[in-house]
Design an enzyme around this catalytic site. Sequence first.
Site, PDB file in Angstrom:
ATOM      1  N   TYR A  53     -11.401  15.595  12.839  1.00 14.22           N
ATOM      2  CA  TYR A  53     -12.513  16.427  12.384  1.00 14.22           C
ATOM      3  C   TYR A  53     -13.189  17.182  13.522  1.00 14.22           C
ATOM      4  O   TYR A  53     -13.871  18.167  13.287  1.00 14.22           O
ATOM      5  CB  TYR A  53     -13.535  15.593  11.602  1.00 14.22           C
ATOM      6  CG  TYR A  53     -13.130  15.446  10.156  1.00 14.22           C
ATOM      7  CD1 TYR A  53     -12.697  14.227   9.655  1.00 14.22           C
ATOM      8  CD2 TYR A  53     -13.133  16.538   9.292  1.00 14.22           C
ATOM      9  CE1 TYR A  53     -12.286  14.100   8.339  1.00 14.22           C
ATOM     10  CE2 TYR A  53     -12.734  16.422   7.980  1.00 14.22           C
ATOM     11  CZ  TYR A  53     -12.316  15.202   7.507  1.00 14.22           C
ATOM     12  OH  TYR A  53     -11.907  15.078   6.203  1.00 14.22           O
ATOM     13  N   GLU A 108      -0.544  -6.566  -2.421  1.00 11.97           N
ATOM     14  CA  GLU A 108      -0.075  -5.184  -2.176  1.00 11.97           C
ATOM     15  C   GLU A 108      -1.063  -4.161  -2.707  1.00 11.97           C
ATOM     16  O   GLU A 108      -1.490  -3.265  -1.991  1.00 11.97           O
ATOM     17  CB  GLU A 108       1.302  -4.994  -2.832  1.00 11.97           C
ATOM     18  CG  GLU A 108       1.876  -3.597  -2.617  1.00 11.97           C
ATOM     19  CD  GLU A 108       3.062  -3.287  -3.534  1.00 11.97           C
ATOM     20  OE1 GLU A 108       3.431  -4.137  -4.365  1.00 11.97           O
ATOM     21  OE2 GLU A 108       3.619  -2.186  -3.418  1.00 11.97           O
ATOM     22  N   ASP A 157       4.663  -6.157  -5.939  1.00 15.33           N
ATOM     23  CA  ASP A 157       5.431  -5.868  -7.155  1.00 15.33           C
ATOM     24  C   ASP A 157       6.900  -6.204  -6.897  1.00 15.33           C
ATOM     25  O   ASP A 157       7.376  -6.146  -5.753  1.00 15.33           O
ATOM     26  CB  ASP A 157       5.332  -4.374  -7.517  1.00 15.33           C
ATOM     27  CG  ASP A 157       3.932  -3.997  -7.976  1.00 15.33           C
ATOM     28  OD1 ASP A 157       3.564  -2.812  -7.816  1.00 15.33           O
ATOM     29  OD2 ASP A 157       3.202  -4.885  -8.478  1.00 15.33           O
TER      30      ASP A 157
END
Lengths: 466, 386
Positions: B132, B217, B270
């Site tokens: 930035y 996760e 998963d």
Amino acid sequence: MTLACPSVQVLRLIQLMGKQRKRSSLKNTGALLVLLWTEKGSSHQRINCTVATAGSWCFGIAMHTLQADLKKVLLPGAWPCPEPDPEELSAFTDLYGSLKFLLNFQMKNPGLYSSKWQAHVKAFLQTFGLTNAGIRIQLKFKIHGQKSQHDFSAFLISKVALSVRPPLILDVTCSAQPWCDQRGSWCQKGHPVVGERFPLSIPPKAMDQGLFGELSVQIVTLLSPCVLQYPHLPTELSRMQVLVFSPSNIPVSAPSGFFQTLPVALDYQHLGLDRMHCRSSKAFPDDPVHGDGVVFTVGQENWDDPEQEPSHLPVQQSLLLLLFLQHSDPFTSELTDKMDCELLLELHLEDILSNNRQAVTSALQAELFNTMKALKERKKKREKLQSAAEVIISSTISIVSSSSNMDFRSACLKRMKVHDTHGLSASLRESLWRVSSWKRLPKAGCYSAQQVEDQAASNEAIRAEM
Amino acid sequence: MSAFKVQFFSEIDKLRVQLLNNVDIIAENQRAVEETSQDGILTQIEGVILGIMTSLSRDEVPILVLPNRSSWANISFDSAVGLQMSSEHSVTSIRSDCSSSVTKFAQILKILSVIYRLVQSNSYATKRDIYYNNIQLFGSQRTVDSIIDDISCMLKVPRRSLHVLATSKGLISGDLCYLEEDGTRVDCHPTSAVSISSNIGGIRNIVSSAKFIMIVEKDATFQRLLDDDLCTKLSPCILITGKGVPDVNSRLMVRKLWDTLHIPIFALVDADPHGTDDLSECRSSMSFEAHSLTVPSVMWLGLLPSDLQRLRVPEDSLIPLTKTDENKLNSLLKRPYLTSQPDWCKEIELMQQSKVKAELQSLSSIAPDFLSNIYLPNKLRYGGWV
């Protein structure tokens, strides 16, 4: 040179005869002698002209059939003249082989002796040599005891394929060297770019006088000097010249009336040009390139930066726009008719161009756009380098300035040969500019000075064999 | 601790003993990469600058040479550490005289100058701050991130030695308290999750009685577990999420907790190729600073492909593998760190054979609270990890 000038007519004849014989480009080599001379005690208003040729470009011309009849037809303003000095001819044949064509005639014109006229002749032949680069041209003046000789031959040639025309042999030797630095190994060769062919309509006035058939024009551009091998060197277009050639490849006077209005018609600001100004070549007879053309001085945006280092000034480039007229009329087959058509074409050229103003302007705009597009891309890359250079310099200075390591600081100042960080900034800027601007990327097709010399030697060998 | 709890954590305690026996803790500490001294960093950066000036003084183009981080040929696998850069590796040259690379050259120098100031003043900035402060030069956050990693490789120092912190995206909750570098006390006891600190290196006085750490996760699953009050149900424990691919700070945090608490770490991902990939990130990071980012002892708790069959997850919750999924699984099986994990390989091969994948959310098709109330407690109690 006026279109009715006998010398021009002779050249036109030779060219048309060559086209008629469907002379291949390989046979477009040879030599041309134009000798303008006066006898002792002769009138100031008379000058003798000898046009002689040698080499394959005049192969097949039967000299004896030309002498009487064609003189009458082609050279109505010409008178019989004495034979030239045999030594002049033998010097020519010694160099270039036996004569294939020889014509002597006398002209009467008050202005013939003036230096201005001589300069015009010289410029005309030089321009002729530009697009007939296989022919070595010798121009000799021997006028009232004053002698001068001008030789025009091309070192580097390029075969340019045009639509519906035999290929051109173009002189692409670029003698102009950028001023900026001698360290560059400059390309001495131009790289012609062939544009689209577009049709021209024949105005009624020209038709009334007997000009019919299909007329078109094709533009070839040549930018010099070539800086392709230096992709980061700043460049700018400063000059443009327009040359027009007849269907027989004879230079034609570019109608100044039409071309003077070109800056108004062209959207040059869209091209990134700040200004475009037409100047008459007649006002600059000593123009180093070619006479009888129309010259434009152009300026790009952000041209004059007073803060710019002199050594950082951009390389000035010049753009040559060659307009090749092409004409065909199935009902014209005789040589004399073709000669007449060419004369009509040249006579009405201004009308023809004005009649097709939009097409011609669009075509010129397109060619300029292509040229400027390449220049703009260079400029963009250049700006990227400059912008990054500022970051590199400021970051480097930031580290050096804030370092408490005296050895490091001293080593940096010593490397860049400065005394303080203020000097360091300038030194870094100059060094970065130098290494990036002078980055050389050899390009296939670009010829250095050494290669030109080798090529010239090779050309000599080829000519000697011929 | 109640008898129930003792029994509940028996398998976990056994695992912990196993881990402590297998891992030479002292050797591990010694193997830990010594933090490069601040002066060393400054000297290295000065060396880069001097190199540029030396090139210019010779009228040569300055070039920065970066190790090539994108070639598998440049890395080797060490089972104790994970992936690390080979001593002989290919490099990429960044030229300052080429319009296609000069901007990167300038960006690297700019960040080097920022790092120089940070290290000199012993202050820190995040990658986000750096971006930035000069959006026009860098163009994107990804550019800054990539260049900082390049500099880390070029100077051969961990990124945190450059005093550049990653903006954390991970969350942590559970039986854990610690002090941040500035003295702020952080209590992760589960009323809500706490953002993982940006400066993991500055964390001290870690206090926890957790029996295990669970890396979750997905953020959605993490929040679900918090809502289900799992931290209380399975107390004492620590839950942590990197919200997908774990960021550097999340991995540093896991490593720090391992180094301090030496408790088992379980991953809950998963049952799909991406989840397996994220899992392998925790275990074997492709990183220049693998020593400090990976925990070779991470166990795969779930969702295992074998769970799908065993639990008879409804077929309409299962998703067919795509061509991309199959390619990814093939690629995973070729990774050197998996060859030393036969049980993980079996699970991945099972996924390949069944040609289906499933998300953790698929367990809710069995029962809404199946994950928190049955699946996880049973897995932890009976050692259902690989």
